[in-house]
Design a protein around this motif. Structure first.
Motif, mmCIF file in Angstrom:
data_model
loop_
_atom_site.group_PDB
_atom_site.id
_atom_site.type_symbol
_atom_site.label_atom_id
_atom_site.label_comp_id
_atom_site.label_asym_id
_atom_site.label_seq_id
_atom_site.Cartn_x
_atom_site.Cartn_y
_atom_site.Cartn_z
ATOM 1 N N SER B 195 0.830 -1.204 0.000
ATOM 2 C CA SER B 195 0.000 0.000 0.000
ATOM 3 C C SER B 195 0.867 1.258 0.000
ATOM 4 C CB SER B 195 -0.916 -0.004 1.221
ATOM 5 O OG SER B 195 -1.639 1.200 1.312
ATOM 6 N N ARG B 196 1.841 1.283 0.903
ATOM 7 C CA ARG B 196 2.708 2.468 0.973
ATOM 8 C C ARG B 196 3.453 2.677 -0.338
ATOM 9 N NH1 ARG B 196 2.585 2.669 6.889
ATOM 10 N NH2 ARG B 196 2.951 0.515 7.458
ATOM 11 N N THR B 197 3.942 1.598 -0.911
ATOM 12 C CA THR B 197 4.701 1.706 -2.160
ATOM 13 C C THR B 197 3.833 2.254 -3.281
ATOM 14 O OG1 THR B 197 5.974 -0.219 -1.463
ATOM 15 C CG2 THR B 197 6.142 0.426 -3.773
ATOM 16 N N LEU B 198 2.626 1.704 -3.405
ATOM 17 C CA LEU B 198 1.738 2.156 -4.474
ATOM 18 C C LEU B 198 1.349 3.616 -4.274
ATOM 19 C CD1 LEU B 198 -0.648 -0.876 -5.153
ATOM 20 C CD2 LEU B 198 1.579 -0.330 -6.138
ATOM 21 N N THR B 199 1.108 3.989 -3.022
ATOM 22 C CA THR B 199 0.765 5.383 -2.738
ATOM 23 C C THR B 199 1.888 6.312 -3.192
ATOM 24 O OG1 THR B 199 -0.534 4.688 -0.835
ATOM 25 C CG2 THR B 199 0.084 6.998 -0.931
ATOM 26 N N ALA B 200 3.112 5.914 -2.889
ATOM 27 C CA ALA B 200 4.265 6.736 -3.295
ATOM 28 C C ALA B 200 4.331 6.849 -4.818
ATOM 29 C CB ALA B 200 5.553 6.115 -2.760
ATOM 30 N N TRP B 201 4.095 5.738 -5.510
ATOM 31 C CA TRP B 201 4.153 5.766 -6.973
ATOM 32 C C TRP B 201 3.020 6.603 -7.548
ATOM 33 C CZ3 TRP B 201 5.282 -0.165 -7.769
ATOM 34 C CH2 TRP B 201 6.634 -0.391 -7.484
ATOM 35 N N GLU B 202 1.894 6.598 -6.840
ATOM 36 C CA GLU B 202 0.785 7.401 -7.323
ATOM 37 C C GLU B 202 1.149 8.887 -7.188
ATOM 38 O OE1 GLU B 202 -2.802 6.036 -5.545
ATOM 39 O OE2 GLU B 202 -3.991 6.485 -7.324
ATOM 40 N N ARG B 203 1.799 9.222 -6.100
ATOM 41 C CA ARG B 203 2.257 10.600 -5.917
ATOM 42 C C ARG B 203 3.181 11.002 -7.062
ATOM 43 N NH1 ARG B 203 3.061 10.084 -0.565
ATOM 44 N NH2 ARG B 203 5.151 9.264 -0.950
ATOM 45 N N ASP B 204 4.030 10.085 -7.481
ATOM 46 C CA ASP B 204 4.988 10.379 -8.550
ATOM 47 C C ASP B 204 4.393 10.191 -9.945
ATOM 48 O OD1 ASP B 204 6.669 10.763 -6.463
ATOM 49 O OD2 ASP B 204 7.773 8.867 -6.699
ATOM 50 N N ARG B 205 3.104 10.007 -10.031
ATOM 51 C CA ARG B 205 2.405 9.888 -11.324
ATOM 52 C C ARG B 205 2.883 8.690 -12.127
ATOM 53 N NH1 ARG B 205 -1.542 14.033 -11.283
ATOM 54 N NH2 ARG B 205 -0.783 15.501 -9.724
ATOM 55 N N ILE B 206 3.358 7.669 -11.446
ATOM 56 C CA ILE B 206 3.809 6.481 -12.171
ATOM 57 C C ILE B 206 2.644 5.537 -12.409
ATOM 58 C CG2 ILE B 206 5.344 4.481 -12.068
ATOM 59 C CD1 ILE B 206 7.253 6.174 -10.408
ATOM 60 N N ILE B 207 1.719 5.484 -11.459
ATOM 61 C CA ILE B 207 0.549 4.618 -11.613
ATOM 62 C C ILE B 207 -0.709 5.330 -11.118
ATOM 63 C CG2 ILE B 207 1.898 2.510 -11.254
ATOM 64 C CD1 ILE B 207 0.647 2.436 -8.427
ATOM 65 N N ASP B 208 -1.845 4.763 -11.474
ATOM 66 C CA ASP B 208 -3.100 5.083 -10.805
ATOM 67 C C ASP B 208 -3.565 3.820 -10.118
ATOM 68 O OD1 ASP B 208 -3.267 7.680 -11.500
ATOM 69 O OD2 ASP B 208 -4.579 7.389 -13.220
ATOM 70 N N ALA B 209 -3.779 3.887 -8.837
ATOM 71 C CA ALA B 209 -4.184 2.688 -8.110
ATOM 72 C C ALA B 209 -5.575 2.864 -7.539
ATOM 73 C CB ALA B 209 -3.180 2.401 -6.992
ATOM 74 N N GLY B 210 -6.422 1.905 -7.808
ATOM 75 C CA GLY B 210 -7.762 1.913 -7.226
ATOM 76 C C GLY B 210 -7.964 0.641 -6.454
ATOM 77 N N ARG B 211 -9.195 0.414 -6.085
ATOM 78 C CA ARG B 211 -9.527 -0.787 -5.330
ATOM 79 C C ARG B 211 -9.421 -2.001 -6.248
ATOM 80 N NH1 ARG B 211 -13.160 -1.409 -0.950
ATOM 81 N NH2 ARG B 211 -14.132 -3.452 -0.831
ATOM 82 N N GLU B 212 -8.465 -2.840 -5.970
ATOM 83 C CA GLU B 212 -8.255 -4.074 -6.756
ATOM 84 C C GLU B 212 -8.016 -3.833 -8.233
ATOM 85 O OE1 GLU B 212 -11.634 -6.562 -5.638
ATOM 86 O OE2 GLU B 212 -10.215 -7.779 -4.542
ATOM 87 N N GLN B 213 -7.463 -2.689 -8.575
ATOM 88 C CA GLN B 213 -7.149 -2.442 -9.989
ATOM 89 C C GLN B 213 -6.102 -1.343 -10.104
ATOM 90 O OE1 GLN B 213 -9.091 0.150 -12.419
ATOM 91 N NE2 GLN B 213 -8.928 1.494 -10.632
ATOM 92 N N ILE B 214 -5.266 -1.489 -11.095
ATOM 93 C CA ILE B 214 -4.125 -0.598 -11.252
ATOM 94 C C ILE B 214 -3.956 -0.226 -12.723
ATOM 95 C CG2 ILE B 214 -1.595 -0.483 -11.129
ATOM 96 C CD1 ILE B 214 -1.731 -2.215 -8.655
#
Lengths: 233, 233
Positions: B195-214
């Motif tokens: 969770s923390r990793t994905l949040t960080a990547w979302e901040r950096d505009r690398i991914i969009d993460a939602g509930r059970e989907q990326i």
DNA sequence: CGGCACGTTGAAGGGCTTCAAGCTCTGTGG
DNA sequence: CCACAGAGCTTGAAGCCCTTCAACGTGCCG
């Protein structure tokens, strides 16, 4: 004994009919290597597979960051480079001799032909690959879920089963040269951590550790550590 | 389409001669499962292997400490339980359906007979096992030498290749239900860390993460993280 | 006897886990 | 339709396990 007769007793060839044996003998060569020699190099295109006749060899993968990971070790009778010889792909790792060793060199083409002509031989290969895959999955599980201590304990227990010499006093001497670095590469950790762990176990009389050699004094306790017993309910 | 014709197009059976096909059709059955169902249970003695006809299934090993480790996921055409069906050993893991799935059920005996009678079929199995072993070795290397961040990045890149849907804006939508927990089990870590990793990547505009989907916005950067570029010399 | 590989030990610190609390959706049944 | 349960997710705080860097010891072998 003649190396070819050793070869014929390898599990790999146990189901090959005598009729095909001449052909194997004609294509196979023997290769001798010394400790530290590489049987093949990571990245090299695979022409041949090898069957261990004598000695001991390990399969190592080098990572981009310069770390080495030991994937498997091979004793007489074991085959290595099988997959790559069959497909012709580059070796995904290097094979490094740990002792003076002799290997039968088998052209990939020979193996392919044998598989097509003799189904039982193909079945043998399936068996060997199955075992390797099972081991690999077990290691993935360990690396994913277990602590370093546990993993080190596990690899010692496994080595004890494979190369352990039972002593008069009940301890088990591991008949392999085994440096802290080797144990680290087997378990995905550092030599410092291995050293500290072994020192602690020596304090607890679980093992005797010397330079590149280890004796397990209390196998039972080591198994308990490997299984992580001690905090159940 | 008839499931048996789907089965006949599986890579596994591509080299089986038509003469043997009747026999396969006679022994094979179809089984349907729903998300969460277990196709087989860890520890259960293996009678059968399965070939995916539709859906998605993953192989999970449960550890003694209660952690689950995902060993592999299977898509239509893939075979699972092969090794165990051939040897009759207990399954070392459970197979869990991730979606509504259909699988062809193949008795181990049938497979053994086919292998002995039709060498090319055995060769196909060797190929499939080779691929699985290669993947397993790669994961061992990753687990041994790489950081969690890198491993998560790697599994996203891998999923993008397998199930990625390229969007108009260049981003890649991962067409799988994929919880933080799932990613954790794939990479030997915890859902919190994912969770923390994905949040960080979302901040950096690398991914969009939602509930059970990326959705991967910047595949290139993700590859750089996976390869650990950024500190060379 | 000097070099080198192997090994030990300490100190510092960071990555990751663990525990805990609370939030946000999704689906479901009243 | 709405409320509520529960699964999925986030975030914080604490801390431990392990790595990393560094210095030194040790024994083997040329």
């Amino acid at each position: 004994m003649d190396w070819k007769s050793v070869l014929s007793q390898s599990p790999l060839f146990s189901d090959v009919p005598p009729s095909a044996w001449e052909r194997i003998a004609a294509s196979a060569r023997l290769r001798s290597v010394q400790p530290g020699d590489l049987v093949f190099h990571q990245g090299e295109a695979a022409q041949c597979a090898y069957v261990m006749v004598a000695g001991r060899v390990r399969l190592v993968q080098h990572t981009a960051e310069g770390k080495d990971v030991t994937m498997a070790t091979f004793a007489p009778g074991d085959a290595l480079g099988l997959i790559m010889a069959l497909s012709g792909d580059p070796y995904p790792g290097s094979a490094e001799a740990l002792a003076d060793s002799q290997l039968a060199v088998l052209p990939g083409e020979l193996l392919r032909d044998l598989m097509h002509d003799h189904a039982p031989f193909a079945v043998r290969i399936v068996d060997m690959l199955s075992d390797r895959l099972r081991e690999a999955h077990q290691r993935i599980r360990e690396l994913s879920a277990e602590r370093v201590q546990q993993r080190i304990a596990r690899s010692l227990v496994r080595l004890a089963r494979r190369t352990g010499l039972k002593q008069a006093d009940g301890s088990i001497y591991l008949d392999v040269r085994l440096s802290r670095q080797d144990l680290a590469q087997l378990n995905g950790t550092t030599l410092e951590t291995v050293s500290r762990t072994l020192t602690a176990w020596e304090r607890d009389r679980i093992i005797d550790a010397g330079r590149e050699q280890i004796t397990i004094r209390d196998p039972h306790k080591l198994v308990l550590i490997a299984e992580d017993v001690g905090e159940e309910i």
